[in-house]
Design a protein around this motif. Structure first.
Motif, PDB file in Angstrom:
ATOM      1  N   GLU A 272      36.544 -30.879  71.472  1.00  0.00           N
ATOM      2  CA  GLU A 272      35.581 -29.776  71.397  1.00  0.00           C
ATOM      3  C   GLU A 272      35.438 -29.279  69.961  1.00  0.00           C
ATOM      4  O   GLU A 272      34.337 -28.942  69.506  1.00  0.00           O
ATOM      5  CB  GLU A 272      36.009 -28.628  72.312  1.00  0.00           C
ATOM      6  CG  GLU A 272      35.884 -28.912  73.801  1.00  0.00           C
ATOM      7  CD  GLU A 272      37.063 -29.711  74.370  1.00  0.00           C
ATOM      8  OE1 GLU A 272      37.898 -30.190  73.564  1.00  0.00           O
ATOM      9  OE2 GLU A 272      37.133 -29.865  75.599  1.00  0.00           O
ATOM     10  N   ALA A 273      36.559 -29.242  69.233  1.00  0.00           N
ATOM     11  CA  ALA A 273      36.511 -28.809  67.833  1.00  0.00           C
ATOM     12  C   ALA A 273      35.678 -29.781  67.003  1.00  0.00           C
ATOM     13  O   ALA A 273      34.847 -29.371  66.178  1.00  0.00           O
ATOM     14  CB  ALA A 273      37.931 -28.700  67.271  1.00  0.00           C
ATOM     15  N   PHE A 274      35.876 -31.090  67.236  1.00  0.00           N
ATOM     16  CA  PHE A 274      35.088 -32.090  66.512  1.00  0.00           C
ATOM     17  C   PHE A 274      33.604 -31.974  66.840  1.00  0.00           C
ATOM     18  O   PHE A 274      32.748 -32.120  65.963  1.00  0.00           O
ATOM     19  CB  PHE A 274      35.586 -33.502  66.868  1.00  0.00           C
ATOM     20  CG  PHE A 274      36.807 -33.925  66.126  1.00  0.00           C
ATOM     21  CD1 PHE A 274      36.834 -33.928  64.739  1.00  0.00           C
ATOM     22  CD2 PHE A 274      37.945 -34.318  66.807  1.00  0.00           C
ATOM     23  CE1 PHE A 274      37.973 -34.323  64.053  1.00  0.00           C
ATOM     24  CE2 PHE A 274      39.087 -34.710  66.128  1.00  0.00           C
ATOM     25  CZ  PHE A 274      39.104 -34.714  64.750  1.00  0.00           C
ATOM     26  N   GLU A 275      33.302 -31.702  68.118  1.00  0.00           N
ATOM     27  CA  GLU A 275      31.900 -31.573  68.525  1.00  0.00           C
ATOM     28  C   GLU A 275      31.231 -30.393  67.825  1.00  0.00           C
ATOM     29  O   GLU A 275      30.082 -30.489  67.370  1.00  0.00           O
ATOM     30  CB  GLU A 275      31.831 -31.406  70.053  1.00  0.00           C
ATOM     31  CG  GLU A 275      30.421 -31.276  70.610  1.00  0.00           C
ATOM     32  CD  GLU A 275      29.562 -32.513  70.378  1.00  0.00           C
ATOM     33  OE1 GLU A 275      28.331 -32.387  70.479  1.00  0.00           O
ATOM     34  OE2 GLU A 275      30.119 -33.594  70.095  1.00  0.00           O
ATOM     35  N   MET A 276      31.952 -29.257  67.718  1.00  0.00           N
ATOM     36  CA  MET A 276      31.403 -28.085  67.020  1.00  0.00           C
ATOM     37  C   MET A 276      31.204 -28.392  65.539  1.00  0.00           C
ATOM     38  O   MET A 276      30.199 -27.992  64.927  1.00  0.00           O
ATOM     39  CB  MET A 276      32.334 -26.891  67.182  1.00  0.00           C
ATOM     40  CG  MET A 276      32.426 -26.343  68.593  1.00  0.00           C
ATOM     41  SD  MET A 276      30.832 -25.772  69.238  1.00  0.00           S
ATOM     42  CE  MET A 276      30.532 -24.341  68.201  1.00  0.00           C
ATOM     43  N   PHE A 277      32.123 -29.134  64.956  1.00  0.00           N
ATOM     44  CA  PHE A 277      31.995 -29.518  63.541  1.00  0.00           C
ATOM     45  C   PHE A 277      30.764 -30.395  63.339  1.00  0.00           C
ATOM     46  O   PHE A 277      30.003 -30.220  62.376  1.00  0.00           O
ATOM     47  CB  PHE A 277      33.263 -30.246  63.103  1.00  0.00           C
ATOM     48  CG  PHE A 277      33.229 -30.769  61.703  1.00  0.00           C
ATOM     49  CD1 PHE A 277      33.329 -29.915  60.622  1.00  0.00           C
ATOM     50  CD2 PHE A 277      33.083 -32.135  61.453  1.00  0.00           C
ATOM     51  CE1 PHE A 277      33.300 -30.399  59.312  1.00  0.00           C
ATOM     52  CE2 PHE A 277      33.047 -32.631  60.164  1.00  0.00           C
ATOM     53  CZ  PHE A 277      33.163 -31.764  59.085  1.00  0.00           C
ATOM     54  N   ARG A 278      30.578 -31.334  64.268  1.00  0.00           N
ATOM     55  CA  ARG A 278      29.414 -32.228  64.174  1.00  0.00           C
ATOM     56  C   ARG A 278      28.115 -31.450  64.283  1.00  0.00           C
ATOM     57  O   ARG A 278      27.183 -31.639  63.487  1.00  0.00           O
ATOM     58  CB  ARG A 278      29.498 -33.282  65.288  1.00  0.00           C
ATOM     59  CG  ARG A 278      28.452 -34.388  65.205  1.00  0.00           C
ATOM     60  CD  ARG A 278      28.551 -35.305  66.403  1.00  0.00           C
ATOM     61  NE  ARG A 278      28.188 -34.631  67.640  1.00  0.00           N
ATOM     62  CZ  ARG A 278      26.934 -34.402  68.037  1.00  0.00           C
ATOM     63  NH1 ARG A 278      25.914 -34.835  67.293  1.00  0.00           N
ATOM     64  NH2 ARG A 278      26.694 -33.800  69.175  1.00  0.00           N
ATOM     65  N   LYS A 279      28.020 -30.515  65.257  1.00  0.00           N
ATOM     66  CA  LYS A 279      26.807 -29.709  65.423  1.00  0.00           C
ATOM     67  C   LYS A 279      26.554 -28.823  64.208  1.00  0.00           C
ATOM     68  O   LYS A 279      25.411 -28.648  63.767  1.00  0.00           O
ATOM     69  CB  LYS A 279      26.932 -28.838  66.676  1.00  0.00           C
ATOM     70  CG  LYS A 279      26.787 -29.592  67.986  1.00  0.00           C
ATOM     71  CD  LYS A 279      26.863 -28.635  69.170  1.00  0.00           C
ATOM     72  CE  LYS A 279      26.706 -29.387  70.488  1.00  0.00           C
ATOM     73  NZ  LYS A 279      26.823 -28.473  71.649  1.00  0.00           N
TER      74      LYS A 279
END
Length: 797
Positions: A272-279
């Motif tokens: 989830e942290a990686f997904e937020m970073f990507r967005k």
């Protein structure tokens, strides 16, 4: 004679020059001293607003001594000068001098701005209670609070609020004052509710609901409003609500995005942290040092080496020449990332190339060496550090204790105190751990006393270290008493106490404590199950141990790893249930490693199952060909069975492979000095007296039924020589020395690096009865408490 017109003209000229000096930059501030010097040289006597302006500029340019000198020359400083100096002392962190000026100012001179300055001073210097108390005084003195007052006092409340009523009381004051529509005040009020919600004694849901109502009712919201409510939900572990709010704003709130990434990382939700970073990257929201450090920490804690390298490359690509305030924290995070991924050389390379380093940089690379066990490099690095803080000492003290350099850890702890550092609870925890390793009870007790004297007796980390120390020094009752009286315990505390009871043969009590932990709502982890299964193994509680193993995944969703399987096989083999042990081995979902085969071999040694023991030993020869324990166990099995030729072959194999047996060593502390004994010891200065005393003691023991068990002599010699060999075992020598030297009635505590010999175990039972004293022996596996002819293990070991 100077005319008033001339004075006024000069005053205006100097006021204009000082206006230029007010521009907030080092160059502007540097002009104030020449202007001031020109005033003095020209004979101009500044007063009123000119003096106040000089005091203000000197204060802002970190020339507080000049500002104070000017202030002291004024016969009757006005309220502006006093307020300016209070703000300056606040910025410098000198609350004492700020408070002194405040107290010495007559009530008739004071105004609301003056009170605001002192309230802000308390708030900025983390003294929330004093700020709130002064706010109450301000109202009693009939000074009306304004927007700035409430913003400051609400910031102070956020530091100390623990109950909902604290926020509600100030909320009412805001409404009554008519400032309830001011955005800055409402932001501060929301922040107070949010921070109070994070207090353990507060009801998080109701406080966050109040913060949400305030946010919804705000007539005007700014970027800080959105950031405060979003980060508030993150801090109170409601990431779904935080994400909902973030999606509901068109603002590019970098701080809020960073907070959510950090929140996911804290909960271990790395994807989830990686997904937020990507967005965040896709939306072209500015990535700052907080973004990079958060996501690099995610990579470090999640073991995502490839992704971490990609983030590192992305940072270098997009930040070709980053400012020091950005590059420094990011490089520190990268050093941590690389050493956690086992790349200490890369971490060192980054450290060496850093254009600027701070104390954090030195501490993180020091942590890297310590955590991967490179203690020689860590010691060298520690000695080269240009400066050290308390954390530097804690890292080294704890690292030495956990890496087998316990004596050095204790010396470093004392050296730290000599260099003027007051030990905190974590420093004490490291030193106490050293006492655990050494088995130094008296030193541990002294540290416990110092801990109380320094006011750290309620510390969780130190308390957990003390439980382990007392348990490993053989005083399990003291460990239990400490555990019961600790004001706060966590899963580590429960695990430490369960392990202590298990090691001391109190399996039933260990199970009862584990069940109590479950009733208290403490979720067991992998360590919890290792400790309780081990306790069952030491006490022969086979059914209970199997039940706990089966419940790991079925009830708690924890997949057993190799150590758990090894403990269960040890449990079954100790009880002689080899067919069940083999069934468990066949069910292992991976290739059994050394811990599992070692457990099987140890069980075969106890019950004389030579065929299965040979199979286990052969597998261990393949997996760990240089481990001496395998050769020793197998040769001992052959010796007990009288298969001397086979035993000789194993010993020859050891010699051919260059494997050396670890010598048996036992030690005891007498009058703050450690006395160590080897088998057949001839070097201790009082060893002959020990042998003489032991001979007399054995005669007394034989009178009440002691018969030396010569099967534990692992050499094919005459029976008389075998009996003599038994009397030279290191644990017997250490116990005899303790009986000779310790005060009558004192418990004898001996520590041994290897498993206690069977004849010694039997001898100590008789010995405890003859001398009427308790004998405690800690071997490589567990504790044995010998009292009045019996042992705490119930002969199940």
């Amino acid at each position: 004679m100077t005319t008033p017109v001339f004075v006024r003209t000069e005053a205006n000229r100097f006021a204009s020059l000082l206006q230029i000096c007010c521009l907030q930059s080092p160059i502007s501030y540097s002009l104030v001293r020449p202007v001031h010097a020109h005033m003095i040289a020209s004979g101009f006597q500044p007063c009123g607003h000119i003096l106040n302006r000089l005091i203000d500029i000197y204060s802002k340019s970190s020339k507080l001594s000049y500002a104070r000198h000017l202030f002291d020359e004024i016969l009757q400083p006005d309220i502006v000068a006093r307020t300016t100096l209070i703000s300056a002392y606040s910025a410098a962190g000198n609350l004492r001098l700020a408070r002194k000026i405040f107290v010495e100012t007559p009530l008739s001179l004071r105004d609301s701005v003056f009170y605001n300055a002192m309230i802000t001073a308390y708030s900025h210097n983390h003294d929330g209670n004093s700020a709130i108390e002064l706010f109450c005084d301000m109202q009693r003195d009939n000074f009306r609070p304004d927007n700035f007052t409430f913003t400051s006092v609400l910031g102070a409340l956020a530091l100390v609020a623990e109950k909902e009523k604290h926020c509600q009381q100030l909320h009412c004051a805001v409404v009554k004052s008519g400032t309830g529509f001011v955005t800055s005040v409402l932001n501060a009020l929301i922040s107070s509710y949010v921070k109070c919600a994070a207090s353990p004694s507060a009801r998080s849901s109701s406080l966050m609901a109040a913060a949400r109502r305030l946010f919804d009712e705000m007539p005007n919201r700014d970027e800080l409003s959105w950031t405060t409510i979003i980060t508030g939900y993150v801090k109170n572990d409601d990431l779904d609500a935080a994400k909902e709010f973030l999606n509901g704003t068109c603002e590019k709130l970098g701080v809020a995005w960073n907070a959510i990434i950090s929140g996911y990382a804290h909960r271990g939700l790395y994807l989830e942290a990686f997904e937020m970073f990507r967005k965040m990257n896709m939306l072209r929201i500015q990535l700052d040092e907080f973004t990079y450090t958060s996501i690099i920490s995610v990579c470090a804690n999640g073991g995502c080496f490839r992704l971490g390298k990609e983030v590192h490359s992305y940072f270098l690509k997009n930040m070709a020449n980053p400012a020091p305030d950005i590059s420094l924290p990011v490089n520190n995070a990268l050093i941590t990332f690389y050493w956690k991924c086992g790349k200490v050389d890369v971490a060192q390379e980054i450290f060496n190339k850093m254009p600027a380093r701070d104390l954090v940089s030195w501490n993180v690379i020091l942590s890297g060496y310590v955590n991967v066990g490179c203690m020689d490099e860590a010691k060298c690095f520690f000695n080269k550090m240009p400066e050290k803080n308390l954390l530097s000492w804690i890292i080294m003290i704890s690292g030495l204790a956990q890496s087998g350099f316990a004596e050095e850890g204790l010396k470093l702890f004392n050296q730290m105190k000599l260099q003027g550092f007051e030990p905190c609870d974590y420093a004490f925890a490291g030193a106490i751990t050293s006492c655990s390793v050494l088995g130094s009870l008296e030193h541990g007790r002294q540290l416990h006393s110092q801990l109380v004297r320094y006011g750290h007796e309620s510390s969780l980390s130190a308390g957990n270290a003390l439980i382990t120390m007392y348990a490993r020094c053989g005083v399990v009752d003291a460990a239990h008493c400490l555990f019961i009286n600790m004001p706060c315990v966590d899963a580590v505390s429960w695990n430490a106490m369960i392990a202590a009871l298990g090691q001391h043969g109190q399996g039933i009590q260990a199970i009862e404590l584990f069940e109590e932990m479950l009733k208290e709502g403490i979720l067991p982890d992998r360590i919890s199950f290792l400790t309780v299964i081990s306790a069952c193994s030491h006490a022969g509680l086979v059914k209970e141990g199997r039940r706990y193993f089966d419940s790991m995944y079925g009830n708690h969703g924890i997949i057993p790893d190799e150590d758990h399987y090894a403990r269960v096989i040890d449990l079954l083999c100790r009880a002689g249930k080899f067919s069940e042990a083999k069934e468990v081995m066949e069910s292992v979902p991976f290739e059994p490693g050394a811990p599992i085969w070692e457990a099987l071999l140890a069980g075969c040694r106890i019950h004389g199952n030579i065929d299965l023991g040979i199979e286990a030993a052969e597998r261990l020869f393949e997996l760990k060909p240089q481990h001496d324990g395998t050769y020793v166990l197998l040769s001992n099995m052959y010796a007990v069975a009288g298969r001397w030729d086979d035993m000789a072959k194993v010993r020859k194999l050891m010699r051919d492979r260059g494997v050396k047996k670890e010598p048996g060593c036992s030690w005891i502390q007498v009058e703050n000095k450690i006395h160590a004994f080897l088998v057949g010891d001839a070097k201790h200065p009082e060893v002959q007296q020990v042998y003489n005393y032991l001979d007399q003691l054995v005669l007394e023991m034989k009178k009440i039924g002691y018969v030396p068990d010569t099967k534990y002599v692992l050499h094919d010699t005459e029976s008389d020589l075998k009996e003599h060999d038994l009397s030279t075992h290191s644990e017997k020598l250490a116990v005899a020395y303790g009986l000779m030297k310790l005060p009558h009635g004192a418990t004898v505590r001996v520590f041994k690096n290897l498993r206690i010999c069977g004849d010694c175990h039997n001898a100590f039972k008789f010995m405890s009865k003859v001398v009427g004293r308790e004998i405690v022996v800690r071997d490589g596996k567990r504790f044995h408490h010998f009292r009045d002819g019996g042992c705490s293990c119930g002969d199940y070991w």
